[in-house]
Scaffold this motif. Sequence first.
Motif, PDB file in Angstrom:
ATOM      1  N   PHE A 123       0.834  -1.195   0.000  1.00  0.00           N
ATOM      2  CA  PHE A 123       0.000   0.000   0.000  1.00  0.00           C
ATOM      3  C   PHE A 123       0.871   1.247   0.000  1.00  0.00           C
ATOM      4  O   PHE A 123       2.034   1.217   0.390  1.00  0.00           O
ATOM      5  CB  PHE A 123      -0.952   0.009   1.201  1.00  0.00           C
ATOM      6  N   GLY A 124       0.287   2.348  -0.459  1.00  0.00           N
ATOM      7  CA  GLY A 124       1.012   3.599  -0.525  1.00  0.00           C
ATOM      8  C   GLY A 124       0.218   4.634  -1.305  1.00  0.00           C
ATOM      9  O   GLY A 124      -1.027   4.665  -1.233  1.00  0.00           O
ATOM     10  N   PHE A 125       0.916   5.450  -2.091  1.00  0.00           N
ATOM     11  CA  PHE A 125       0.282   6.540  -2.821  1.00  0.00           C
ATOM     12  C   PHE A 125       0.855   6.649  -4.224  1.00  0.00           C
ATOM     13  O   PHE A 125       1.952   6.164  -4.513  1.00  0.00           O
ATOM     14  CB  PHE A 125       0.486   7.874  -2.095  1.00  0.00           C
ATOM     15  N   THR A 126       0.113   7.325  -5.089  1.00  0.00           N
ATOM     16  CA  THR A 126       0.618   7.683  -6.407  1.00  0.00           C
ATOM     17  C   THR A 126       0.208   9.110  -6.732  1.00  0.00           C
ATOM     18  O   THR A 126      -0.853   9.581  -6.311  1.00  0.00           O
ATOM     19  CB  THR A 126       0.081   6.739  -7.501  1.00  0.00           C
ATOM     20  N   ALA A 127       1.082   9.779  -7.490  1.00  0.00           N
ATOM     21  CA  ALA A 127       0.766  11.123  -7.973  1.00  0.00           C
ATOM     22  C   ALA A 127       0.086  11.086  -9.334  1.00  0.00           C
ATOM     23  O   ALA A 127      -0.245  12.137  -9.886  1.00  0.00           O
ATOM     24  CB  ALA A 127       2.051  11.953  -8.053  1.00  0.00           C
ATOM     25  N   HIS A 128      -0.142   9.900  -9.883  1.00  0.00           N
ATOM     26  CA  HIS A 128      -0.747   9.761 -11.201  1.00  0.00           C
ATOM     27  C   HIS A 128      -2.247   9.500 -11.074  1.00  0.00           C
ATOM     28  O   HIS A 128      -2.684   8.654 -10.289  1.00  0.00           O
ATOM     29  CB  HIS A 128      -0.082   8.611 -11.962  1.00  0.00           C
ATOM     30  N   ASP A 129      -3.025  10.213 -11.848  1.00  0.00           N
ATOM     31  CA  ASP A 129      -4.484  10.078 -11.822  1.00  0.00           C
ATOM     32  C   ASP A 129      -4.884   8.728 -12.411  1.00  0.00           C
ATOM     33  O   ASP A 129      -4.628   8.465 -13.595  1.00  0.00           O
ATOM     34  CB  ASP A 129      -5.101  11.213 -12.639  1.00  0.00           C
ATOM     35  N   PRO A 130      -5.511   7.852 -11.628  1.00  0.00           N
ATOM     36  CA  PRO A 130      -5.910   6.544 -12.169  1.00  0.00           C
ATOM     37  C   PRO A 130      -6.873   6.644 -13.349  1.00  0.00           C
ATOM     38  O   PRO A 130      -6.911   5.742 -14.190  1.00  0.00           O
ATOM     39  CB  PRO A 130      -6.580   5.863 -10.961  1.00  0.00           C
ATOM     40  N   SER A 131      -7.634   7.732 -13.426  1.00  0.00           N
ATOM     41  CA  SER A 131      -8.578   7.886 -14.532  1.00  0.00           C
ATOM     42  C   SER A 131      -7.885   7.995 -15.876  1.00  0.00           C
ATOM     43  O   SER A 131      -8.504   7.771 -16.922  1.00  0.00           O
ATOM     44  CB  SER A 131      -9.455   9.127 -14.309  1.00  0.00           C
ATOM     45  N   LEU A 132      -6.608   8.350 -15.862  1.00  0.00           N
ATOM     46  CA  LEU A 132      -5.856   8.505 -17.107  1.00  0.00           C
ATOM     47  C   LEU A 132      -5.034   7.265 -17.437  1.00  0.00           C
ATOM     48  O   LEU A 132      -4.285   7.264 -18.418  1.00  0.00           O
ATOM     49  CB  LEU A 132      -4.929   9.727 -17.006  1.00  0.00           C
ATOM     50  N   MET A 133      -5.155   6.213 -16.623  1.00  0.00           N
ATOM     51  CA  MET A 133      -4.363   5.002 -16.834  1.00  0.00           C
ATOM     52  C   MET A 133      -5.084   4.052 -17.778  1.00  0.00           C
ATOM     53  O   MET A 133      -6.311   3.955 -17.766  1.00  0.00           O
ATOM     54  CB  MET A 133      -4.102   4.287 -15.509  1.00  0.00           C
ATOM     55  N   SER A 134      -4.302   3.352 -18.581  1.00  0.00           N
ATOM     56  CA  SER A 134      -4.830   2.276 -19.404  1.00  0.00           C
ATOM     57  C   SER A 134      -4.470   0.944 -18.772  1.00  0.00           C
ATOM     58  O   SER A 134      -3.684   0.879 -17.817  1.00  0.00           O
ATOM     59  CB  SER A 134      -4.238   2.356 -20.817  1.00  0.00           C
ATOM     60  N   ALA A 135      -5.048  -0.124 -19.281  1.00  0.00           N
ATOM     61  CA  ALA A 135      -4.743  -1.450 -18.745  1.00  0.00           C
ATOM     62  C   ALA A 135      -3.257  -1.759 -18.867  1.00  0.00           C
ATOM     63  O   ALA A 135      -2.684  -2.452 -18.009  1.00  0.00           O
ATOM     64  CB  ALA A 135      -5.572  -2.502 -19.477  1.00  0.00           C
ATOM     65  N   THR A 169       9.297   1.468  -9.082  1.00  0.00           N
ATOM     66  CA  THR A 169      10.502   1.865  -9.809  1.00  0.00           C
ATOM     67  C   THR A 169      10.205   2.964 -10.820  1.00  0.00           C
ATOM     68  O   THR A 169      11.111   3.426 -11.513  1.00  0.00           O
ATOM     69  CB  THR A 169      11.123   0.648 -10.525  1.00  0.00           C
ATOM     70  N   ARG A 170       8.944   3.388 -10.918  1.00  0.00           N
ATOM     71  CA  ARG A 170       8.564   4.501 -11.776  1.00  0.00           C
ATOM     72  C   ARG A 170       8.387   5.761 -10.923  1.00  0.00           C
ATOM     73  O   ARG A 170       7.904   5.685  -9.798  1.00  0.00           O
ATOM     74  CB  ARG A 170       7.246   4.215 -12.496  1.00  0.00           C
ATOM     75  N   PRO A 171       8.754   6.910 -11.444  1.00  0.00           N
ATOM     76  CA  PRO A 171       8.524   8.146 -10.680  1.00  0.00           C
ATOM     77  C   PRO A 171       7.039   8.345 -10.403  1.00  0.00           C
ATOM     78  O   PRO A 171       6.177   8.050 -11.240  1.00  0.00           O
ATOM     79  CB  PRO A 171       9.065   9.238 -11.617  1.00  0.00           C
ATOM     80  N   GLY A 172       6.744   8.826  -9.206  1.00  0.00           N
ATOM     81  CA  GLY A 172       5.367   9.154  -8.864  1.00  0.00           C
ATOM     82  C   GLY A 172       4.599   8.038  -8.197  1.00  0.00           C
ATOM     83  O   GLY A 172       3.388   8.170  -7.995  1.00  0.00           O
ATOM     84  N   VAL A 200       7.625  11.215  -0.156  1.00  0.00           N
ATOM     85  CA  VAL A 200       6.470  11.288  -1.045  1.00  0.00           C
ATOM     86  C   VAL A 200       6.279  12.738  -1.482  1.00  0.00           C
ATOM     87  O   VAL A 200       6.334  13.659  -0.667  1.00  0.00           O
ATOM     88  CB  VAL A 200       5.200  10.765  -0.343  1.00  0.00           C
ATOM     89  N   ALA A 201       6.052  12.952  -2.770  1.00  0.00           N
ATOM     90  CA  ALA A 201       5.845  14.300  -3.296  1.00  0.00           C
ATOM     91  C   ALA A 201       4.430  14.761  -2.962  1.00  0.00           C
ATOM     92  O   ALA A 201       3.459  14.186  -3.455  1.00  0.00           O
ATOM     93  CB  ALA A 201       6.065  14.314  -4.809  1.00  0.00           C
ATOM     94  N   VAL A 202       4.316  15.780  -2.135  1.00  0.00           N
ATOM     95  CA  VAL A 202       3.000  16.225  -1.665  1.00  0.00           C
ATOM     96  C   VAL A 202       2.601  17.559  -2.267  1.00  0.00           C
ATOM     97  O   VAL A 202       1.658  18.199  -1.805  1.00  0.00           O
ATOM     98  CB  VAL A 202       2.987  16.308  -0.117  1.00  0.00           C
ATOM     99  N   VAL A 244      14.171   2.845  -4.769  1.00  0.00           N
ATOM    100  CA  VAL A 244      14.421   4.213  -5.206  1.00  0.00           C
ATOM    101  C   VAL A 244      14.486   4.206  -6.722  1.00  0.00           C
ATOM    102  O   VAL A 244      14.540   3.167  -7.357  1.00  0.00           O
ATOM    103  CB  VAL A 244      15.735   4.741  -4.609  1.00  0.00           C
ATOM    104  N   PHE A 245      14.484   5.396  -7.330  1.00  0.00           N
ATOM    105  CA  PHE A 245      14.576   5.459  -8.779  1.00  0.00           C
ATOM    106  C   PHE A 245      15.919   6.082  -9.142  1.00  0.00           C
ATOM    107  O   PHE A 245      16.284   7.085  -8.554  1.00  0.00           O
ATOM    108  CB  PHE A 245      13.471   6.312  -9.400  1.00  0.00           C
ATOM    109  N   PRO A 246      16.615   5.591 -10.143  1.00  0.00           N
ATOM    110  CA  PRO A 246      16.317   4.339 -10.840  1.00  0.00           C
ATOM    111  C   PRO A 246      16.655   3.155  -9.969  1.00  0.00           C
ATOM    112  O   PRO A 246      17.385   3.303  -9.008  1.00  0.00           O
ATOM    113  CB  PRO A 246      17.236   4.396 -12.074  1.00  0.00           C
ATOM    114  N   PRO A 247      16.157   1.951 -10.317  1.00  0.00           N
ATOM    115  CA  PRO A 247      16.417   0.807  -9.468  1.00  0.00           C
ATOM    116  C   PRO A 247      17.903   0.517  -9.381  1.00  0.00           C
ATOM    117  O   PRO A 247      18.615   0.595 -10.371  1.00  0.00           O
ATOM    118  CB  PRO A 247      15.677  -0.345 -10.165  1.00  0.00           C
ATOM    119  N   PRO A 248      18.392   0.214  -8.176  1.00  0.00           N
ATOM    120  CA  PRO A 248      19.814  -0.055  -8.022  1.00  0.00           C
ATOM    121  C   PRO A 248      20.215  -1.354  -8.699  1.00  0.00           C
ATOM    122  O   PRO A 248      19.393  -2.208  -8.993  1.00  0.00           O
ATOM    123  CB  PRO A 248      19.989  -0.153  -6.503  1.00  0.00           C
ATOM    124  N   GLU A 249      21.510  -1.485  -8.910  1.00  0.00           N
ATOM    125  CA  GLU A 249      22.004  -2.718  -9.502  1.00  0.00           C
ATOM    126  C   GLU A 249      21.717  -3.876  -8.560  1.00  0.00           C
ATOM    127  O   GLU A 249      21.924  -3.775  -7.355  1.00  0.00           O
ATOM    128  CB  GLU A 249      23.519  -2.612  -9.729  1.00  0.00           C
TER     129      GLU A 249
END
Length: 315
Positions: A99-111, A124-127, A170-172, A249-254
């Motif tokens: 569980f956590g948070f995202t800065a991306h609007d789920p309404s704009l997500m595709s499958a 591993t993705r920003p946001g 987390v970016a607030v 963290v981003f980018p994913p470490p080796e």
Amino acid sequence: MGNTVHRTPPDSSPPARLLATRPCCGPGPERRPVLGEALRFHAQAKGKNVRLDGHSRRATRRNSFCNGVTFTQRPIRLYEQVRLRLVAVRPGWSGALRFGFTAHDPSLMSAHDIPKYACPDLVTRPGYWAKALPENLALRDTVLAYWADRHGRVFYSVNDGEPVLFHCGVAVGGPLWALIDVYGITDEVQLLGTLQSSPATTTPSGSLSGSQDDSDSDMTFSVNQSSSASESSLVTAPSSPMSPPVSPVFPPPEPAGGKNGECTVCFDGEVDTVIYTCGHMCLCHNCGLRLKRQARACCPICRRPIKDVIKIYRP
């Protein structure tokens, strides 16, 4: 002439809805019900194994242990507690709810935007910020609450217990939607609504005390370095009873297989397995065997097909 009577038309606006009315017990900041739109799961932005009830308040994962990523249909305010109950737990898998948070609007997500796993795929993705609930806390009827403060810190509590620092960074600055991955042994969760917490400073002991500026100066963290492929550190309150895993963290470490590395799937077992043919070390042996049995199994790091998993032994 008769007096003219002016009548005020009745107010036709709908009354505000209480999202949660049950008082919250135990230590913690002052809490009050949140007025506004009831919290629900997003009806479209969800993993392919997720089924929602008619009110979009209950999410059930069908088949397998993954593809259970969900989001809330509206953003979550700072200090607004997302409360959910673990309705069904099925032993046999490794790992539990993420569980956590995202800065991306789920309404704009595709499958295509919604992968099998919140960790490590999304984080591993920003946001995206998410981590695992410790498996020993993922019991049936457990009530989990979590929230973010204005410093980008995420706290959680179990069954109205003491708050535990869960995440930082987390970016607030913009809206945040709740991210809930019905993963592993967690088969079904139910949203219970939200409660609004008053801004407060969390001390290392987990107790809460008021502060005019909600300063970071009262917060002390212990940082334990980890060589897991999906983690660079663990950040917990020093006296917390558990050490929840931290998102990558981003980018994913080796990828590396140090002695203290934690499995990228269950965030619990020690990394002790090499994936053939890619050679990555990012799994415990139990998760490696489970992944190998899955159709079209692939490495969590590079996505190459898994032909075999090989347990290693250290002196």
